[in-house]
Design a protein around this motif. Structure first.
Motif, PDB file in Angstrom:
ATOM      1  N   LEU A 213      45.088  33.460  25.549  1.00  0.00           N
ATOM      2  CA  LEU A 213      44.244  34.568  25.975  1.00  0.00           C
ATOM      3  C   LEU A 213      42.918  34.539  25.229  1.00  0.00           C
ATOM      4  O   LEU A 213      42.799  33.937  24.158  1.00  0.00           O
ATOM      5  N   THR A 214      41.925  35.203  25.809  1.00  0.00           N
ATOM      6  CA  THR A 214      40.619  35.312  25.175  1.00  0.00           C
ATOM      7  C   THR A 214      40.025  36.675  25.473  1.00  0.00           C
ATOM      8  O   THR A 214      40.249  37.244  26.556  1.00  0.00           O
ATOM      9  N   TYR A 215      39.295  37.208  24.525  1.00  0.00           N
ATOM     10  CA  TYR A 215      38.639  38.504  24.676  1.00  0.00           C
ATOM     11  C   TYR A 215      37.264  38.301  25.284  1.00  0.00           C
ATOM     12  O   TYR A 215      36.479  37.486  24.810  1.00  0.00           O
ATOM     13  N   HIS A 216      36.972  39.039  26.356  1.00  0.00           N
ATOM     14  CA  HIS A 216      35.672  38.964  27.032  1.00  0.00           C
ATOM     15  C   HIS A 216      34.814  40.120  26.516  1.00  0.00           C
ATOM     16  O   HIS A 216      34.976  41.277  26.918  1.00  0.00           O
ATOM     17  N   ARG A 217      33.912  39.801  25.598  1.00  0.00           N
ATOM     18  CA  ARG A 217      33.192  40.833  24.848  1.00  0.00           C
ATOM     19  C   ARG A 217      32.319  41.732  25.718  1.00  0.00           C
ATOM     20  O   ARG A 217      32.250  42.944  25.524  1.00  0.00           O
ATOM     21  N   ARG A 218      31.620  41.145  26.668  1.00  0.00           N
ATOM     22  CA  ARG A 218      30.666  41.932  27.449  1.00  0.00           C
ATOM     23  C   ARG A 218      31.347  43.053  28.219  1.00  0.00           C
ATOM     24  O   ARG A 218      30.776  44.147  28.372  1.00  0.00           O
ATOM     25  N   THR A 219      32.557  42.819  28.694  1.00  0.00           N
ATOM     26  CA  THR A 219      33.251  43.815  29.505  1.00  0.00           C
ATOM     27  C   THR A 219      34.403  44.492  28.769  1.00  0.00           C
ATOM     28  O   THR A 219      35.052  45.379  29.333  1.00  0.00           O
ATOM     29  N   LEU A 250      41.825  25.412  40.750  1.00  0.00           N
ATOM     30  CA  LEU A 250      42.582  25.427  39.502  1.00  0.00           C
ATOM     31  C   LEU A 250      44.075  25.250  39.735  1.00  0.00           C
ATOM     32  O   LEU A 250      44.859  25.245  38.795  1.00  0.00           O
ATOM     33  N   GLY A 251      44.507  25.122  40.972  1.00  0.00           N
ATOM     34  CA  GLY A 251      45.914  24.948  41.272  1.00  0.00           C
ATOM     35  C   GLY A 251      46.145  23.611  41.945  1.00  0.00           C
ATOM     36  O   GLY A 251      45.212  22.910  42.331  1.00  0.00           O
ATOM     37  N   GLY A 252      47.410  23.247  42.086  1.00  0.00           N
ATOM     38  CA  GLY A 252      47.717  21.970  42.733  1.00  0.00           C
ATOM     39  C   GLY A 252      47.112  20.828  41.952  1.00  0.00           C
ATOM     40  O   GLY A 252      47.485  20.556  40.818  1.00  0.00           O
ATOM     41  N   ALA A 253      46.133  20.147  42.556  1.00  0.00           N
ATOM     42  CA  ALA A 253      45.508  19.001  41.899  1.00  0.00           C
ATOM     43  C   ALA A 253      44.623  19.405  40.740  1.00  0.00           C
ATOM     44  O   ALA A 253      44.059  18.550  40.069  1.00  0.00           O
ATOM     45  N   GLY A 254      44.487  20.688  40.483  1.00  0.00           N
ATOM     46  CA  GLY A 254      43.698  21.146  39.340  1.00  0.00           C
ATOM     47  C   GLY A 254      44.530  21.525  38.141  1.00  0.00           C
ATOM     48  O   GLY A 254      44.001  21.913  37.114  1.00  0.00           O
ATOM     49  N   GLY A 255      45.864  21.433  38.260  1.00  0.00           N
ATOM     50  CA  GLY A 255      46.727  21.760  37.136  1.00  0.00           C
ATOM     51  C   GLY A 255      46.928  23.250  36.956  1.00  0.00           C
ATOM     52  O   GLY A 255      46.303  24.081  37.615  1.00  0.00           O
ATOM     53  N   LYS A 256      47.836  23.614  36.054  1.00  0.00           N
ATOM     54  CA  LYS A 256      48.104  25.003  35.701  1.00  0.00           C
ATOM     55  C   LYS A 256      47.358  25.362  34.419  1.00  0.00           C
ATOM     56  O   LYS A 256      47.078  24.507  33.595  1.00  0.00           O
ATOM     57  N   ALA A 257      47.083  26.651  34.252  1.00  0.00           N
ATOM     58  CA  ALA A 257      46.291  27.109  33.110  1.00  0.00           C
ATOM     59  C   ALA A 257      47.142  27.118  31.841  1.00  0.00           C
ATOM     60  O   ALA A 257      48.105  27.871  31.738  1.00  0.00           O
ATOM     61  N   TRP A 258      46.764  26.285  30.859  1.00  0.00           N
ATOM     62  CA  TRP A 258      47.432  26.245  29.564  1.00  0.00           C
ATOM     63  C   TRP A 258      46.625  26.990  28.505  1.00  0.00           C
ATOM     64  O   TRP A 258      47.191  27.649  27.641  1.00  0.00           O
ATOM     65  N   GLY A 259      45.312  26.845  28.522  1.00  0.00           N
ATOM     66  CA  GLY A 259      44.469  27.472  27.513  1.00  0.00           C
ATOM     67  C   GLY A 259      43.280  28.143  28.154  1.00  0.00           C
ATOM     68  O   GLY A 259      42.808  27.732  29.220  1.00  0.00           O
ATOM     69  N   VAL A 260      42.769  29.202  27.510  1.00  0.00           N
ATOM     70  CA  VAL A 260      41.560  29.882  27.995  1.00  0.00           C
ATOM     71  C   VAL A 260      40.742  30.347  26.789  1.00  0.00           C
ATOM     72  O   VAL A 260      41.279  30.853  25.807  1.00  0.00           O
ATOM     73  N   ARG A 261      39.439  30.090  26.852  1.00  0.00           N
ATOM     74  CA  ARG A 261      38.484  30.571  25.858  1.00  0.00           C
ATOM     75  C   ARG A 261      37.155  30.824  26.560  1.00  0.00           C
ATOM     76  O   ARG A 261      36.965  30.448  27.718  1.00  0.00           O
ATOM     77  N   GLY A 262      36.243  31.451  25.858  1.00  0.00           N
ATOM     78  CA  GLY A 262      34.943  31.729  26.453  1.00  0.00           C
ATOM     79  C   GLY A 262      33.839  31.687  25.426  1.00  0.00           C
ATOM     80  O   GLY A 262      34.077  31.680  24.216  1.00  0.00           O
ATOM     81  N   THR A 263      32.610  31.622  25.933  1.00  0.00           N
ATOM     82  CA  THR A 263      31.432  31.753  25.086  1.00  0.00           C
ATOM     83  C   THR A 263      30.585  32.862  25.672  1.00  0.00           C
ATOM     84  O   THR A 263      30.200  32.812  26.835  1.00  0.00           O
ATOM     85  N   PHE A 264      30.327  33.891  24.896  1.00  0.00           N
ATOM     86  CA  PHE A 264      29.747  35.114  25.438  1.00  0.00           C
ATOM     87  C   PHE A 264      28.520  35.576  24.662  1.00  0.00           C
ATOM     88  O   PHE A 264      28.188  36.750  24.658  1.00  0.00           O
ATOM     89  N   HIS A 265      27.832  34.660  24.010  1.00  0.00           N
ATOM     90  CA  HIS A 265      26.685  35.062  23.211  1.00  0.00           C
ATOM     91  C   HIS A 265      25.399  34.908  24.022  1.00  0.00           C
ATOM     92  O   HIS A 265      24.833  35.889  24.496  1.00  0.00           O
ATOM     93  N   ASP A 266      24.936  33.684  24.219  1.00  0.00           N
ATOM     94  CA  ASP A 266      23.718  33.491  24.994  1.00  0.00           C
ATOM     95  C   ASP A 266      24.013  33.112  26.437  1.00  0.00           C
ATOM     96  O   ASP A 266      23.102  32.958  27.244  1.00  0.00           O
ATOM     97  N   GLU A 267      25.280  32.984  26.783  1.00  0.00           N
ATOM     98  CA  GLU A 267      25.667  32.686  28.150  1.00  0.00           C
ATOM     99  C   GLU A 267      27.093  33.184  28.336  1.00  0.00           C
ATOM    100  O   GLU A 267      27.746  33.604  27.396  1.00  0.00           O
TER     101      GLU A 267
END
Length: 361
Positions: A213-219, A250-267
């Motif tokens: 999981l990752t925290y989305h700061r802007r929201t 992101l499904g099928g040929a895109g694989g399943k979600a194992w990890g999630v992170r974000g960058t929320f400073h300048d973008e």
């Protein structure tokens, strides 16, 4: 300015992919020991006194569980053997993150013992949540195959519990309640997932292995990689499910979600590490998504900006990630031990490319 063809694709959403945001740095790291194995997580401390440090969780039995590198990829030191569990000749550290409170604190998510281990900036254990694997919330908080976590506003911490096992839930904690004792039920803010019967149970998003999981700061929201449901779930800061991404890309040929992170400073970018489950080395990607349309009341469209395929010579099973808050560079842990490239055992740096990308259809 944005070229009209790029703008049109962004407005229309997938399957447009913008190349050039990130590229793999083949020279990093430079000092990973050959005995390192099953690299499971990464945490970047960009505020370290001597310069930014990249802390890496590994499970090779002849090394400490946490290795520390500088930005150049040189090994500086190791730590963690006094607190992380050692079971069946391997370390139990699954997830790793750094909390930037009054000073830096390192949280290790130990799935073998069902414990959340909090360390000071020097690696000394200062708090521990959980005593054995379980689902109980009273008389003390217990965890199952605890997987990952991140940090919200002020003293709030979020925990993904977990990677299979007895729990499929996300837990929110107040890290200053009960004198900082994160096993005390007073520290529990809410539970999303299994936790029926507790007054702190606020929702059941029907998770199946909330692995990261990752925290989305802007929201002020949380994004959860719900691996076996093949989706990324958005929770409010109060634990209510707001929406989900179940993107075709992101499904099928895109694989399943194992990890999630974000960058929320300048973008506003969201990274999803994807692979098949059970892992077999196929359909491995790091997807870079546009997070600018996420709102506090809705997750918005799933817009993939870049999909980076991962060759098995470099990585098998992309796992947990971390983003350098100063440079925007992203680091990926690959947990399966047979990934090698020279003496690199599944640890990959994705350098941020600042020039304008080209469109790939």
């Amino acid at each position: 300015s944005t070229p009209s063809c790029v703008l049109a694709m962004l407005l229309l959403g997938p399957p447009a992919v913008i190349a050039g945001l990130y590229r793999i740095d083949p020279s990093w790291p430079r000092g990973l020991p050959a005995a390192a194995a099953e690299i499971s997580a990464v945490a970047v401390n960009h505020l370290a006194a001597g310069g930014a440090e990249i802390h890496v969780s590994q499970r090779g039995s002849s090394l400490d569980p946490i290795l520390v590198f500088d930005r150049a990829g040189r090994l500086l030191r190791s730590w963690g053997n006094a607190s992380v569990s050692f079971v069946n000749d391997t370390w139990g550290s699954h997830g790793l993150n750094v909390q930037f409170a009054d000073e830096q604190r390192f949280w290790i998510y130990d799935m073998y013992t069902g414990q959340v281990l909090v360390h000071d900036k020097n690696g000394a254990l200062i708090s521990k949540g959980g005593s054995t694997q379980g689902s109980a919330l009273l008389p003390s908080l217990q965890y199952g195959n605890v997987a990952d976590g991140d940090f919200g506003l002020g003293p709030v911490a979020y925990v993904a519990d977990g990677d299979g096992g007895c729990n499929d839930r996300v837990i929110a904690l107040n890290t200053t309640a009960a004198a900082g004792n994160i096993s005390d039920p007073e520290a529990l803010l809410w539970v999303a997932g299994n936790g029926d019967g507790s007054s702190k149970h606020v929702s059941d998003p029907k998770f199946e292995s909330p692995h990261s999981l990752t925290y989305h700061r802007r929201t002020n929201t949380i994004l959860v990689a719900d691996r076996e449901m093949n989706r990324t779930v958005m929770l409010s800061s109060h634990g209510q499910m707001i929406g989900e991404w179940s993107c075709p890309a992101l499904g099928g040929a895109g694989g399943k979600a194992w990890g999630v992170r974000g960058t929320f400073h300048d973008e506003d970018l969201v990274f999803v590490a994807a692979a098949e489950s059970p892992e077999d080395g196929t359909h491995q990607f790091v997807h870079v998504l546009d997070g600018s349309h996420i709102r506090s009341d809705g997750i918005g469209p799933c817009r993939v900006l870049q999909s980076i395929p991962l060759d098995t010579s470099r990585c098998v099973t992309p796992h947990e990630m971390s983003v350098d808050a100063e440079t925007g560079d992203m680091y990926l842990a690959c947990v399966t031990a047979n990934a090698t490239q020279g003496n690199v055992a599944g640890l990959v740096k994705f350098a941020r490319v600042r020039d304008e990308g080209t469109v790939v259809v």
